[in-house]
Design a protein around this motif. Structure first.
Motif, PDB file in Angstrom:
ATOM      1  N   ILE A 121     -98.344  81.835  94.539  1.00 31.97           N
ATOM      2  CA  ILE A 121     -98.796  81.043  93.816  1.00 31.97           C
ATOM      3  C   ILE A 121    -100.086  80.590  94.302  1.00 31.97           C
ATOM      4  CG2 ILE A 121     -98.157  78.783  92.497  1.00 31.97           C
ATOM      5  CD1 ILE A 121     -95.428  79.363  93.646  1.00 31.97           C
ATOM      6  N   THR A 122    -101.129  80.832  93.178  1.00 30.64           N
ATOM      7  CA  THR A 122    -102.632  80.489  93.447  1.00 30.64           C
ATOM      8  C   THR A 122    -103.002  79.423  92.534  1.00 30.64           C
ATOM      9  OG1 THR A 122    -103.355  82.560  92.369  1.00 30.64           O
ATOM     10  CG2 THR A 122    -103.065  82.648  94.566  1.00 30.64           C
ATOM     11  N   GLU A 152     -86.241  93.270  92.885  1.00 31.09           N
ATOM     12  CA  GLU A 152     -86.930  92.097  92.444  1.00 31.09           C
ATOM     13  C   GLU A 152     -87.107  91.025  93.276  1.00 31.09           C
ATOM     14  OE1 GLU A 152     -88.612  90.924  89.644  1.00 31.09           O
ATOM     15  OE2 GLU A 152     -88.320  92.926  88.632  1.00 31.09           O
ATOM     16  N   ALA A 153     -88.127  90.395  93.455  1.00 36.01           N
ATOM     17  CA  ALA A 153     -88.185  89.127  94.440  1.00 36.01           C
ATOM     18  C   ALA A 153     -87.100  88.189  94.260  1.00 36.01           C
ATOM     19  CB  ALA A 153     -89.564  88.279  94.233  1.00 36.01           C
ATOM     20  N   ASN A 193     -94.190  73.668  88.585  1.00 36.56           N
ATOM     21  CA  ASN A 193     -93.024  74.207  87.804  1.00 36.56           C
ATOM     22  C   ASN A 193     -92.082  74.899  89.120  1.00 36.56           C
ATOM     23  OD1 ASN A 193     -93.725  73.821  85.358  1.00 36.56           O
ATOM     24  ND2 ASN A 193     -94.696  75.747  85.018  1.00 36.56           N
ATOM     25  N   THR A 194     -92.878  75.368  90.194  1.00 36.93           N
ATOM     26  CA  THR A 194     -91.990  75.922  91.284  1.00 36.93           C
ATOM     27  C   THR A 194     -91.371  74.737  92.085  1.00 36.93           C
ATOM     28  OG1 THR A 194     -93.937  77.563  91.443  1.00 36.93           O
ATOM     29  CG2 THR A 194     -92.353  77.371  93.340  1.00 36.93           C
ATOM     30  N   LEU A 195     -92.034  73.579  92.283  1.00 37.87           N
ATOM     31  CA  LEU A 195     -91.420  72.618  92.917  1.00 37.87           C
ATOM     32  C   LEU A 195     -90.243  72.046  92.293  1.00 37.87           C
ATOM     33  CD1 LEU A 195     -94.530  70.793  94.107  1.00 37.87           C
ATOM     34  CD2 LEU A 195     -92.897  71.883  95.621  1.00 37.87           C
ATOM     35  N   LYS A 221     -89.869  83.785  93.700  1.00 41.23           N
ATOM     36  CA  LYS A 221     -90.531  83.428  92.564  1.00 41.23           C
ATOM     37  C   LYS A 221     -89.796  83.028  91.434  1.00 41.23           C
ATOM     38  CE  LYS A 221     -91.456  87.889  90.494  1.00 41.23           C
ATOM     39  NZ  LYS A 221     -92.423  88.867  89.944  1.00 41.23           N
ATOM     40  N   LEU A 222     -90.418  82.297  90.421  1.00 36.26           N
ATOM     41  CA  LEU A 222     -89.917  81.928  89.271  1.00 36.26           C
ATOM     42  C   LEU A 222     -89.754  83.009  88.296  1.00 36.26           C
ATOM     43  CD1 LEU A 222     -92.128  78.816  88.503  1.00 36.26           C
ATOM     44  CD2 LEU A 222     -89.807  78.842  89.038  1.00 36.26           C
TER      45      LEU A 222
END
Ligand SMILES: Nc1ncnc2c1ncn2[C@@H]1O[C@H](COP(=O)(O)OP(=O)(O)OP(=O)(O)O)[C@@H](O)[C@H]1O
Length: 790
Positions: A513-514, A693-694, A521-523, A504-505
């Motif tokens: 992400i929903t 953390e992720a 942003n993620t992309l 994740k960010l």
């Protein structure tokens, strides 16, 4: 047999160790020097034999008598051995023997490679025989030149071929030796003459000016006075037109290409180890290879009993009646259209049975293809697909759904040896093919997957099958998922494995992400990750992620230089159509970029959509997703959009799917994995020790961040006030909140957020984080708006 082989192996190595023929270096020196000295002795005795043989011959029988003395340089020994080799043997050619022995001695003494020596021996012996016969032939009067062998062989040959025959044989022998040993060719000889002529003419020319006429007269030059050397001024080739008789004095010798081929020992090139390699191998020796799984060393892979068999214990049950019935119907229908069948064969799959027919000769395939609907009608079944012809088989396939479809459980495909033994980077067990084989493919090779299908046809189950496959095969260190789930319910179960498998960010609260706005942003962050990874690959001088990780594991890449073990990243987008509708071009660009470039650096995309229309699956996206899956779709056009072929509209749903990765389309029954099973798996993994953390993706700061927009109060949106209230009440500055609460479009919500920022109600854009709300409560908001004169 195997036993025998394994038994004989150690024996072989044992004999290898104790090779009795292997001579030590010291012994080689001793033996070599002995041979050299012996050959010298032989040489002298052979030579002196020619001067003393008459005297010594009578002494041969007196060998033991010490009072008798031979004239041979090596006395009686020399006389005897020479008598044996020269007189009774090969005559003067026997001198070749000491030469060969001497050479052998030198080779041994110096420890040279023996290969060249064998060649010399072969040629030496050939010479020995040839010379012996030649002397025997030409010097009949002096038998000592040819020896007894030469004489006898001549005698023998002449009895059969006569003198001319022997002469021809000798000439042939000479040619053979010249050609094979000295590489003499007619061109070579001609060339030699030419060069000799040139040399001569050059010598004459240089000699001429220096010489007095008198001297010229005194010394015979071998060229007539009048005949000058002609110099071709055009080609600069000098020619001597005629040589006079005296030229005969010049002896022509054929240039001998180094008579003895020198054996060369090629020393093995030992690459100098690079400093970094030395360090790496030392580190590997000390600590072993880098193990990325070490941090979660006790991690246990999910067990097979977490999966349900779904009531399917055995294989597929065959209903013979149904088979016969279908066969009759097919034959009859085709007969009605005057299509005769030569052969028919059935393959029973979990959902459909494939009837392969070979039509009578002369029937056109297109005729059968056009009858698809008619056949379907007469079989009274949905989902008939006609494959005419089956690629690579030359038959026509008619797929007819089974009355009772067998569920393909995820358990059966995960347990299959094909999946268990799959040596793939990212193996995915999709389900079973029509011939009931487990269908396993490598996501890393795809490298991206596009999934489409109308609602309720099995897409979500398909996605779960993909994720489950990877969870069963990969350690948390090796793969990370980024899950985009606008429907908010499909993938929530994976929240439990956030710290194991999700990425994740930084600072974003939820890993799944929903919110469509966050997808951008993620992309973009993934694009940064991609660029970073390419940079690392470039530094490591490798071409792809696999090579990079192998190098990293071998400790050849220094973590201090920014190198780290790179896990695969799988981005799953569940409702792509929705994403494109709300974010449009903004997501298309990074997705296309990732799809085009991310394959080498281990970022793979899985995109699922309900609506496979051309404005969702655009050309650029399609071009970069060669692997596609179609569940049942509603129209032929949709089928074409996704597969570039029809057929997906003929599927029967419930996980019946078509897979293509290029040309061939394979029909597969998708493995079924139910939500409780996914829950159990995620629970099982989630309950184990996790990373703190992720996995963190690089931070992305949007282009518009920090730009304070100035909006005229008059231009404010009509919903501005309501939006401000929503934001202040929720204390969360996000556009999607406004979107949801006020049922606005994405663009409009975005504009309102900008206006709120201009009004000082929310803070500036902060990348993936929600904007800060600057107004603490409704009263303050009221006050602010009143002050503005609203
Ligand atoms: N492989 C399968 N084998 C058996 N049944 C299946 C399979 N896949 C799906 N189904 C059945 O179809 C139903 C709908 O599947 P799923 O939820 O995956 O559809 P979907 O395409 O994701 O729909 P939506 O787009 O509305 O979410 C499942 O509840 C299940 O009963």
């Amino acid at each position: 047999m195997a036993k025998k082989a394994s038994k004989s192996k150690p024996k072989a190595t044992a004999t290898k160790k104790r090779n009795p023929f292997k001579i030590s270096k010291q012994n080689k020196i001793i033996l070599g020097s002995l041979l050299i000295l012996f050959s010298i002795a032989l040489f002298f005795s052979f030579v002196s034999f020619y001067f003393s043989w008459e005297h010594d011959q009578s002494l041969l029988s007196e060998f033991k008598n010490r009072n008798e003395e031979a004239k041979n340089l090596l006395n009686k020994f020399g006389a005897s051995i020479s008598h044996f080799f020269v007189y009774k043997g090969f005559g003067i050619a026997s001198l070749i023997l000491p030469v060969l022995l001497c050479l052998t001695g030198i080779y041994m003494f110096l420890g040279l490679d023996k290969k060249g020596l064998a060649k010399k021996w072969i040629w030496g012996l050939l010479f020995l025989i040839w010379f012996s016969i030649a002397f025997g032939f030409f010097a009949v009067e002096s038998p000592l030149l040819g020896g007894l062998v030469g004489y006898e062989m001549n005698d023998f040959l002449q009895d059969y071929t006569g003198k001319i025959g022997v002469l021809l044989l000798l000439i042939f022998g000479l040619i053979f030796i010249l050609v094979r040993l000295f590489n003499v060719t007619p061109e070579g000889v001609a060339e030699y003459f030419k060069s000799k002529r040139k040399e001569l003419s050059a010598d004459f020319r240089s000699a001429r000016p220096a010489e007095d006429n008198d001297i010229e007269d005194d010394i015979p030059l071998g060229i007539d006075d009048e005949e000058q050397v002609l110099v071709d001024t055009y080609t600069h080739k000098e020619e001597i037109p005629h040589l006079n008789k005296e030229e005969d004095d010049f002896k022509v010798t054929v240039p001998k290409e180094d008579e003895e081929e020198l054996a060369m020992e090629v020393e093995q090139i030992v690459e100098e180890p690079e400093e970094i390699d030395v360090l790496a191998s030392k580190l590997v020796d000390d600590f072993g290879e880098f193990d990325p799984t070490l941090e979660l060393g006790n991690y246990k892979f999910p067990t097979i009993d977490l999966l349900d068999a779904h009531g399917v214990s055995g294989g597929i049950t065959i209903n013979q009646e149904e088979l016969e019935e279908n066969k009759d119907k097919i034959v009859e229908t085709l007969k009605n259209y005057k299509i005769g069948i030569a052969q028919i064969k059935a393959t029973i799959g979990p959902t459909v049975t494939l009837y392969e027919i070979v039509p009578d000769a002369g029937i056109r395939i297109s005729k059968i293809k056009n009858l698809e609907d008619d056949i379907a009608l007469s079989l009274a079944a949905l989902g008939i697909r006609i494959i005419a012809p089956i690629p690579g088989k030359g038959t026509i396939g008619i797929e007819v759904p089974n009355k009772n479809a067998t569920v393909v459980s995820m358990r059966s495909v995960i347990a299959s040896s094909k999946f268990q033994k799959a040596e793939m980077e990212l193996p995915i067990a999709f389900g079973k093919t029509i011939s009931n084989e487990t269908f396993v493919v490598d996501l890393a090779k795809m490298p991206h997957l596009l999934m489409a299908g109308a609602t309720g046809q099995g897409k979500s189950v398909g996605l779960n099958a993909v994720l489950t496959s990877l969870l069963y095969k990969k350690h948390p260190a090796e793969v990370k998922f980024i899950l985009v789930d606008p429907k908010k319910v499909e993938l929530t179960l994976y929240n439990k494995i956030e710290r194991h498998f999700l990425a994740k960010l930084p600072d974003s609260e939820e890993a799944i992400i929903t919110d469509n706005t966050k997808v951008i942003n993620t992309l973009n962050s993934l694009c940064i990750e991609m660029d970073n990874r390419y940079e690392l690959l470039k530094l490591a001088m490798v071409r792809n992620l696999k090579e990079y990780n192998t190098k990293f594991k071998a400790r050849k890449l220094n973590p201090n230089d920014g190198h780290k073990y790179l896990p695969y990243i799988v981005l799953v987008i569940d409702e792509f159509a929705d994403l494109i509708m709300t974010a449009g071009k903004e997501v298309e660009t990074p997705i296309a970029r990732l799809a085009q470039l991310a394959r080498a650096i281990g970022i793979h995309l899985i995109v699922a959509t309900q609506r496979p229309s051309v404005n969702v699956i655009t050309g650029i996206i399609k071009a970069n997703f060669p692997a596609r899956i179609a569940f049942r779709v509603t129209s032929k056009i949709d089928s074409r959009t996704i597969l570039d072929a029809q057929g997906a509209d003929q599927l029967i749903g419930r996980g019946d799917m078509l897979y293509t990765q290029g040309n061939d389309v394979t029909r597969i029954q998708c493995a079924f994995v139910d939500t409780p099973e996914v829950a159990k798996i995620t629970e099982y993994i989630g309950s184990q020790r996790a990373y703190p953390e992720a996995h963190e993706l690089p931070e992305y700061i949007g282009e518009d961040s920090g730009t304070s927009v100035d909006y005229d109060i008059e231009d404010r949106d009509k919903m501005f006030r309501e939006a401000a209230e929503v934001i202040v009440i929720a204390q969360q500055g996000s556009a999607s909140l406004i979107q949801r609460k006020l049922k606005l479009g994405y663009n409009r919500a975005g504009r309102i957020i900008d206006q709120l920022e201009a009004a000082g109600i929310v803070g500036p854009f902060e990348g993936s984080k929600a904007r800060q709300v600057l107004i603490p409560d409704m009263a303050s908001l009221q006050q602010l708006l009143d002050n503005e004169g609203l």
